[in-house]
Design a protein around this motif. Structure first.
Motif, PDB file in Angstrom:
ATOM      1  N   THR A  23     -30.749  24.056   1.867  1.00 59.29           N
ATOM      2  CA  THR A  23     -31.953  24.588   1.518  1.00 59.29           C
ATOM      3  C   THR A  23     -32.694  24.835   2.546  1.00 59.29           C
ATOM      4  N   PRO A  24     -33.559  25.874   2.424  1.00 60.45           N
ATOM      5  CA  PRO A  24     -34.655  26.142   3.583  1.00 60.45           C
ATOM      6  C   PRO A  24     -35.588  25.214   3.783  1.00 60.45           C
ATOM      7  N   TYR A  25     -36.137  24.952   5.149  1.00 59.15           N
ATOM      8  CA  TYR A  25     -37.168  23.940   5.152  1.00 59.15           C
ATOM      9  C   TYR A  25     -38.619  25.049   5.816  1.00 59.15           C
ATOM     10  N   ARG A  26     -39.724  25.044   4.754  1.00 61.08           N
ATOM     11  CA  ARG A  26     -40.806  25.694   5.637  1.00 61.08           C
ATOM     12  C   ARG A  26     -42.060  24.857   5.762  1.00 61.08           C
ATOM     13  N   GLY A  27     -41.818  23.555   5.861  1.00 63.84           N
ATOM     14  CA  GLY A  27     -42.887  22.485   6.026  1.00 63.84           C
ATOM     15  C   GLY A  27     -43.508  22.673   7.424  1.00 63.84           C
ATOM     16  N   ASP A  28     -44.431  21.784   7.756  1.00 68.16           N
ATOM     17  CA  ASP A  28     -44.885  21.362   9.025  1.00 68.16           C
ATOM     18  C   ASP A  28     -44.729  20.087   9.551  1.00 68.16           C
ATOM     19  N   ASP A  29     -43.430  19.663   9.337  1.00 72.90           N
ATOM     20  CA  ASP A  29     -43.195  18.364   9.967  1.00 72.90           C
ATOM     21  C   ASP A  29     -42.757  18.278  11.263  1.00 72.90           C
ATOM     22  N   TRP A  30     -43.899  18.364  12.145  1.00 73.89           N
ATOM     23  CA  TRP A  30     -43.456  18.133  13.638  1.00 73.89           C
ATOM     24  C   TRP A  30     -43.467  16.967  13.932  1.00 73.89           C
ATOM     25  N   HIS A  31     -42.352  16.406  14.498  1.00 67.80           N
ATOM     26  CA  HIS A  31     -42.339  14.848  14.275  1.00 67.80           C
ATOM     27  C   HIS A  31     -41.272  14.373  15.480  1.00 67.80           C
ATOM     28  N   TYR A  32     -41.366  12.981  15.821  1.00 68.63           N
ATOM     29  CA  TYR A  32     -40.447  12.547  16.796  1.00 68.63           C
ATOM     30  C   TYR A  32     -39.800  11.260  16.255  1.00 68.63           C
ATOM     31  N   HIS A  33     -38.526  10.878  16.577  1.00 72.29           N
ATOM     32  CA  HIS A  33     -37.982   9.338  16.083  1.00 72.29           C
ATOM     33  C   HIS A  33     -37.269   8.810  17.220  1.00 72.29           C
ATOM     34  N   ASP A  34     -36.953   7.792  16.954  1.00 68.13           N
ATOM     35  CA  ASP A  34     -36.196   7.095  18.131  1.00 68.13           C
ATOM     36  C   ASP A  34     -34.509   7.675  18.208  1.00 68.13           C
ATOM     37  N   GLU A  35     -34.003   8.114  17.090  1.00 74.50           N
ATOM     38  CA  GLU A  35     -32.695   8.692  17.247  1.00 74.50           C
ATOM     39  C   GLU A  35     -32.588   9.930  17.870  1.00 74.50           C
ATOM     40  N   PHE A  36     -31.317  10.049  18.556  1.00 75.51           N
ATOM     41  CA  PHE A  36     -30.902  11.270  19.192  1.00 75.51           C
ATOM     42  C   PHE A  36     -30.573  12.218  17.919  1.00 75.51           C
ATOM     43  N   GLU A  37     -30.685  13.461  18.129  1.00 75.20           N
ATOM     44  CA  GLU A  37     -30.603  14.486  17.015  1.00 75.20           C
ATOM     45  C   GLU A  37     -29.792  15.600  17.346  1.00 75.20           C
ATOM     46  N   SER A  90     -28.731   6.131  16.767  1.00 74.76           N
ATOM     47  CA  SER A  90     -29.427   5.653  17.605  1.00 74.76           C
ATOM     48  C   SER A  90     -28.896   5.537  18.917  1.00 74.76           C
ATOM     49  N   LYS A  91     -29.721   4.903  19.865  1.00 78.15           N
ATOM     50  CA  LYS A  91     -29.485   4.824  21.084  1.00 78.15           C
ATOM     51  C   LYS A  91     -28.413   3.508  21.239  1.00 78.15           C
ATOM     52  N   SER A  92     -28.970   2.578  20.196  1.00 78.77           N
ATOM     53  CA  SER A  92     -28.152   1.096  20.309  1.00 78.77           C
ATOM     54  C   SER A  92     -26.736   1.574  19.879  1.00 78.77           C
ATOM     55  N   LEU A  93     -26.574   2.263  18.827  1.00 77.22           N
ATOM     56  CA  LEU A  93     -25.121   2.631  18.381  1.00 77.22           C
ATOM     57  C   LEU A  93     -24.200   3.026  19.404  1.00 77.22           C
ATOM     58  N   ILE A  94     -24.834   4.196  20.083  1.00 74.72           N
ATOM     59  CA  ILE A  94     -24.050   5.046  21.282  1.00 74.72           C
ATOM     60  C   ILE A  94     -23.646   4.063  22.276  1.00 74.72           C
ATOM     61  N   SER A  95     -24.792   3.253  22.429  1.00 74.28           N
ATOM     62  CA  SER A  95     -24.568   2.269  23.760  1.00 74.28           C
ATOM     63  C   SER A  95     -23.407   1.533  23.347  1.00 74.28           C
ATOM     64  N   GLN A  96     -23.352   0.849  22.436  1.00 78.18           N
ATOM     65  CA  GLN A  96     -22.385   0.131  22.067  1.00 78.18           C
ATOM     66  C   GLN A  96     -21.005   0.713  22.138  1.00 78.18           C
ATOM     67  N   ILE A  97     -20.865   1.888  21.842  1.00 77.14           N
ATOM     68  CA  ILE A  97     -19.556   2.609  22.033  1.00 77.14           C
ATOM     69  C   ILE A  97     -19.197   3.040  23.436  1.00 77.14           C
ATOM     70  N   ILE A  98     -20.261   3.321  24.063  1.00 77.10           N
ATOM     71  CA  ILE A  98     -19.643   4.388  25.478  1.00 77.10           C
ATOM     72  C   ILE A  98     -20.048   3.359  26.767  1.00 77.10           C
ATOM     73  N   ASP A  99     -21.021   2.243  26.536  1.00 74.94           N
ATOM     74  CA  ASP A  99     -21.222   1.424  27.762  1.00 74.94           C
ATOM     75  C   ASP A  99     -20.046   0.739  28.361  1.00 74.94           C
ATOM     76  N   ASN A 100     -19.790   0.644  29.636  1.00 74.08           N
ATOM     77  CA  ASN A 100     -19.095   0.251  30.367  1.00 74.08           C
ATOM     78  C   ASN A 100     -17.416   0.892  29.951  1.00 74.08           C
ATOM     79  N   VAL A 101     -17.645   2.108  29.643  1.00 74.89           N
ATOM     80  CA  VAL A 101     -16.262   2.785  29.388  1.00 74.89           C
ATOM     81  C   VAL A 101     -16.373   4.163  30.443  1.00 74.89           C
ATOM     82  N   PRO A 102     -15.610   3.963  31.571  1.00 77.82           N
ATOM     83  CA  PRO A 102     -15.696   5.307  32.626  1.00 77.82           C
ATOM     84  C   PRO A 102     -15.405   6.411  31.922  1.00 77.82           C
ATOM     85  N   GLU A 103     -14.645   6.632  31.041  1.00 77.85           N
ATOM     86  CA  GLU A 103     -14.280   7.994  30.431  1.00 77.85           C
ATOM     87  C   GLU A 103     -15.156   8.589  29.698  1.00 77.85           C
ATOM     88  N   PHE A 104     -16.325   7.776  29.483  1.00 83.91           N
ATOM     89  CA  PHE A 104     -17.507   8.478  28.666  1.00 83.91           C
ATOM     90  C   PHE A 104     -18.538   8.759  29.538  1.00 83.91           C
TER      91      PHE A 104
END
Length: 287
Positions: A23-37, A90-104
């Motif tokens: 569905t199209p979005y035509r609102g004005d929800d200019w926002h920010y959040h902790d998550e990457f998007e 979230s940053k916490s999710l991705i950090s748990q996965i990629i931290d301390n892994v040189p391949e990432f």
């Protein structure tokens, strides 16, 4: 249109959000959040506001917004079908996965760059069409695998474009260099008035010549270039987020003349302040 903080309601059975929306979005929800998007419009078009950048966008223009980076994707009036996949993690999710892994390491670098908003070329984004569909439909552990697959692929794309200005990045990111951060903080708190080179040198405990070399080495621009770009970044935010006239914004951002303001605005943004305001009003009041 006011900037808002958006709190994402997590599903207790899913570690991140990934959804296909038609569905199209035509609102004005200019926002920010902790998550990457990740925002991937597979069909349709509209206006994209990311930080101090405002542009029209079309199909397959993949954008990656970093944590707490203000954004809005608004569908054009004529587009009744706007097929897209939106991913938030979230940053916490991705950090748990990629931290301390040189391949990432490439994915880690990608996350840092996303603080300014990344626009990937259509030719590269289009090749990810099926990957985003698969992610939106995946269940269980396959969701994490698909997310990492997409992040891995886009981390290897080289001819991307950063959406926000350099000065927007410099202000929003913390730095290890305390002296440079002190200078940047001073500029952000005093940009509305004339700032002298001597003032900046004094708070850095340097001579003016030493300060000029120091600042250029660390930012790849002169202090006055940085100040001008930051003022224009603030002007863009005022146009989007206030009812001030262009003349008022010129005064409030520290320019000593209207002609100087217009000249610098166009050199930084590619259009005049009036054109930028008209573009914003056109999309803000079109529905």
């Amino acid at each position: 249109m006011k900037l808002k903080y958006s709190l994402h309601n997590k599903n207790e059975h899913k570690s991140f959000y990934a959804k296909r929306i038609n569905t199209p979005y035509r609102g004005d929800d200019w926002h920010y959040h902790d998550e990457f998007e990740l925002y991937f419009p597979m069909s349709g078009s509209g206006v994209r506001i990311v930080g101090d950048s405002m542009e029209y966008y079309g199909s397959n223009e993949l954008v990656f917004c970093g944590s707490n980076l203000p954004h809005l994707f608004k569908t054009n009036l004529e587009d009744n079908d706007h097929d897209r996949v939106v991913v938030k993690f979230s940053k916490s999710l991705i950090s748990q996965i990629i931290d301390n892994v040189p391949e990432f390491i490439k994915i880690k670098q990608l996350l840092i760059k996303s603080s300014r908003g990344i626009l990937f070329p259509v030719s590269k984004s289009y090749s990810l069409f099926s990957d985003f569909i698969s992610l939106s439909e995946a269940v269980g552990a396959e969701r994490i695998i698909q997310l990492l697959n997409i992040l891995n692929k886009i981390s290897s794309i080289q001819n991307f474009r950063l959406l926000t200005s350099d000065s927007y990045k410099n202000i929003s990111e913390g730095r290890n260099d305390e002296r440079l951060q002190k200078v940047i903080n001073f500029i952000t708190e005093n940009f509305y008035r004339e700032i002298s080179l001597r003032e900046l040198a004094e708070i850095s405990y340097m001579t003016t010549n030493s300060f000029c070399r120091y600042f250029k080495e660390r930012t790849n621009k002169t202090a006055f270039e940085f100040i001008r770009e930051f003022r224009i970044s603030q002007a863009c935010q005022m146009i989007i987020n206030s009812n001030k006239t262009i003349s008022q914004i010129c005064d409030d951002t520290g320019f000593n003349s209207f002609s100087s303001f217009n000249r610098v605005f166009k050199s930084v943004k590619g259009i005049t302040a009036s054109e930028f305001k008209y573009m914003y009003q056109e999309i803000n009041f079109s529905n």
